[in-house]
Write a protein that holds these residues in place. Sequence first.
Motif, PDB file in Angstrom:
ATOM      1  N   GLU A 105       7.446  45.569   8.798  1.00  0.00           N
ATOM      2  CA  GLU A 105       8.740  44.983   9.094  1.00  0.00           C
ATOM      3  C   GLU A 105       9.433  44.498   7.820  1.00  0.00           C
ATOM      4  O   GLU A 105      10.608  44.778   7.595  1.00  0.00           O
ATOM      5  CB  GLU A 105       8.471  43.801  10.021  1.00  0.00           C
ATOM      6  N   LYS A 109      12.909  45.893   5.986  1.00  0.00           N
ATOM      7  CA  LYS A 109      14.058  45.048   5.671  1.00  0.00           C
ATOM      8  C   LYS A 109      14.417  45.170   4.199  1.00  0.00           C
ATOM      9  O   LYS A 109      15.580  45.224   3.820  1.00  0.00           O
ATOM     10  CB  LYS A 109      13.741  43.585   5.999  1.00  0.00           C
ATOM     11  N   GLU A 226       6.159  46.225  23.456  1.00  0.00           N
ATOM     12  CA  GLU A 226       6.820  45.613  22.314  1.00  0.00           C
ATOM     13  C   GLU A 226       6.879  46.590  21.144  1.00  0.00           C
ATOM     14  O   GLU A 226       7.880  46.756  20.489  1.00  0.00           O
ATOM     15  CB  GLU A 226       6.004  44.402  21.861  1.00  0.00           C
ATOM     16  N   GLU A 231      13.070  48.974  16.703  1.00  0.00           N
ATOM     17  CA  GLU A 231      13.933  47.932  16.156  1.00  0.00           C
ATOM     18  C   GLU A 231      14.805  48.543  15.079  1.00  0.00           C
ATOM     19  O   GLU A 231      14.412  49.500  14.412  1.00  0.00           O
ATOM     20  CB  GLU A 231      13.084  46.815  15.547  1.00  0.00           C
ATOM     21  N   THR A 234      19.586  46.153   9.699  1.00  0.00           N
ATOM     22  CA  THR A 234      20.756  46.569   8.933  1.00  0.00           C
ATOM     23  C   THR A 234      20.917  45.658   7.730  1.00  0.00           C
ATOM     24  O   THR A 234      20.374  44.571   7.681  1.00  0.00           O
ATOM     25  CB  THR A 234      22.045  46.482   9.778  1.00  0.00           C
TER      26      THR A 234
END
Lengths: 351, 351
Positions: A105, A109, A226, A231, A234
């Motif tokens: 994750e 990002k 999940e 996901e 941006t």
Amino acid sequence: MDTDKLDSRKMAILNAIIRNYLETGEPVGSRTISKFTDLSLSSATIRNEMADLEELGYLVQPHTSAGRIPSDKGYRLYVDKMMEEKVEEVNNMKEVLDQKADRIENLLKKVAKLLAVNTNYASMITTPKYRSRKLKFIQLTNVDDTHLLAIIFLEGNIPKNKVIDADHRYEESVLLKLNIVLNSLLQDLDLEEINMSIIQKIKEQAGEDSALIGRVLDAIGEAIREEDNIEVYTSGATNILNYPELSSDDGAKRLLYTLEDKQELAELVDDKLTSESGERTGTKGDIQVYIGNETPIDSMKNCSVVTATYEIEEGVYGKVGIIGPKRMDYDKVVGTLKTLMTQLDEIFKKK
Amino acid sequence: MDTDKLDSRKMAILNAIIRNYLETGEPVGSRTISKFTDLSLSSATIRNEMADLEELGYLVQPHTSAGRIPSDKGYRLYVDKMMEEKVEEVNNMKEVLDQKADRIENLLKKVAKLLAVNTNYASMITTPKYRSRKLKFIQLTNVDDTHLLAIIFLEGNIPKNKVIDADHRYEESVLLKLNIVLNSLLQDLDLEEINMSIIQKIKEQAGEDSALIGRVLDAIGEAIREEDNIEVYTSGATNILNYPELSSDDGAKRLLYTLEDKQELAELVDDKLTSESGERTGTKGDIQVYIGNETPIDSMKNCSVVTATYEIEEGVYGKVGIIGPKRMDYDKVVGTLKTLMTQLDEIFKKK
DNA sequence: TGTTAGCACTCAAATCGGTAGAGTGCTAAC
DNA sequence: GTTAGCACTCTACCGATTTGAGTGCTAACA
């Protein structure tokens, strides 16, 4: 639509027009081109050619007596041509990415941010999509008198934690037994494969602790679902405010909303679309370019979107994309994405 | 600055002006007020009073021959007055929040979205801040031949997973031993308390497996630091584009950037600020209101920010805030935040 | 036949002047 | 203390005019 080849002079002129427009964002006139190129042609000649190019659909005139700007078709040709050429210029993205980004994750990002900062456009990236997630193993542990922790390990080395309410403290030996039962019966199954018959079997073997089993299974279901959820992250959404052609009217509002809401962005990674795009865009390698109306998202009809597919392991891929004005610097964007892809590749392989 | 009390007529007029401006967003003139209130005064009288109010600093005139708009000081008075009155009107936020939001992260995101949708302003919420996180227990588990999973359980029932590279597969019995060593020596310690002496002790007891210990400790450090990091979630950023007074110039750009970047937002929850604000804003209960220049963030000088503090358990709190134009509907916003607080309270208690 | 110069024409954007309207401040009367 | 009246100010808006970039077309030229 006729796919007539343009002679090399028309090609050069079209190229010059697009290049110039990419820089300035203003319609470009014949006189500019006459000086800009080394073709040494007068503006009048250019005008004739431009008229031809317009007739063929590569150029558009915003209004009479304005210069020309490239149409979607014009961009398309330009982009396709460009994609054939070598694009190489490895920059130091890797440094930034290499520092241990433990959770995927965070890595994603970071990638999004990196892209936005480097290109000055908006960027997006999705979590990788697995076909259907399987359970690798599960382990129950005591937390305190009223809670258990279920560590649910999914295919692809994804650990998930779920705290489960318990009505009393379980003996270590009981947990051990339950762990063995659960793992022996559930290992390598996905959601569809966990059916009533299996559940029944587990409960039988669990005996008096079968009450807990229901809650554990819920937790597993949740964890898998999940993780199935794609996901979207941006970054650099505000960059689009730097491009007047996008921020006029409420176009910017709608576009920013799309980027914030993210829901619609998922469409960009829709399987259906991906396969279609293969033909439609005629791109080479992993990079897809959607120009104007080619994008499926309404609020982006005035934009171009360049996406790439990254692969985290065999068959598990995600998408990363850059959203900018039609006059985006395709060359740079495609280049950046390409090097990013190779660098991500190295990172994933090393893991 | 003189804190002279206003007589009740001035008060009524100021109130009427602010109310009207909140609705319309336009400067309001004397004639409007003359009809709007039931004071039955002529516009001329109002004009005189308005001149006084301006001199006292409660009103501002954008230019000669325009109506008046409230100054920051004017808003301040209005808000303070309003906060004294009862605010109650429980709506059904709870329904939305009640459905099992397992991870606190998701709950917070949901809260942010809820606020933004309900108020039509932008919203933000931070993860709760613990003083300093302590280790509750740690557990190592085999994943495959080259990876271990460390489950790191922090104070506050926060599980963290870290995958650790291993050079070979460890026997279950070895892991069991390591688990015992680690837990007996590290339990209930925070980052500061884990010093070289303790590390040395662990390594001794681990014997030949001490190589692994370093990596485990790294993982613990990372987990704690990760959790110490205050995250900020925002929602509804695009709402601010609906308020012309904010979206003019590049104010909107900067504001949106702040909301996207989030870094600066952390300042809003800075301890220092929170304590100061107690005096500065003179609010009642949990709600703080920052008007215009009262906010510490530059890009929000034209905004008002209303924040509230939620408590997840004794001493562990986070902040939630709403960002909008100065002429925001303070009444509604404060009300919404208040009911949200009580409802969050119930949810956390129940857990 | 392709290229170029010249010219009339078009259209968006900027400029200018004038007007309308909202609102004020002040004065004088009640 | 309140109000009516009036002169004054300033912005927003409207319309006409100008400017300038750019085109299309025609006629001449190589």
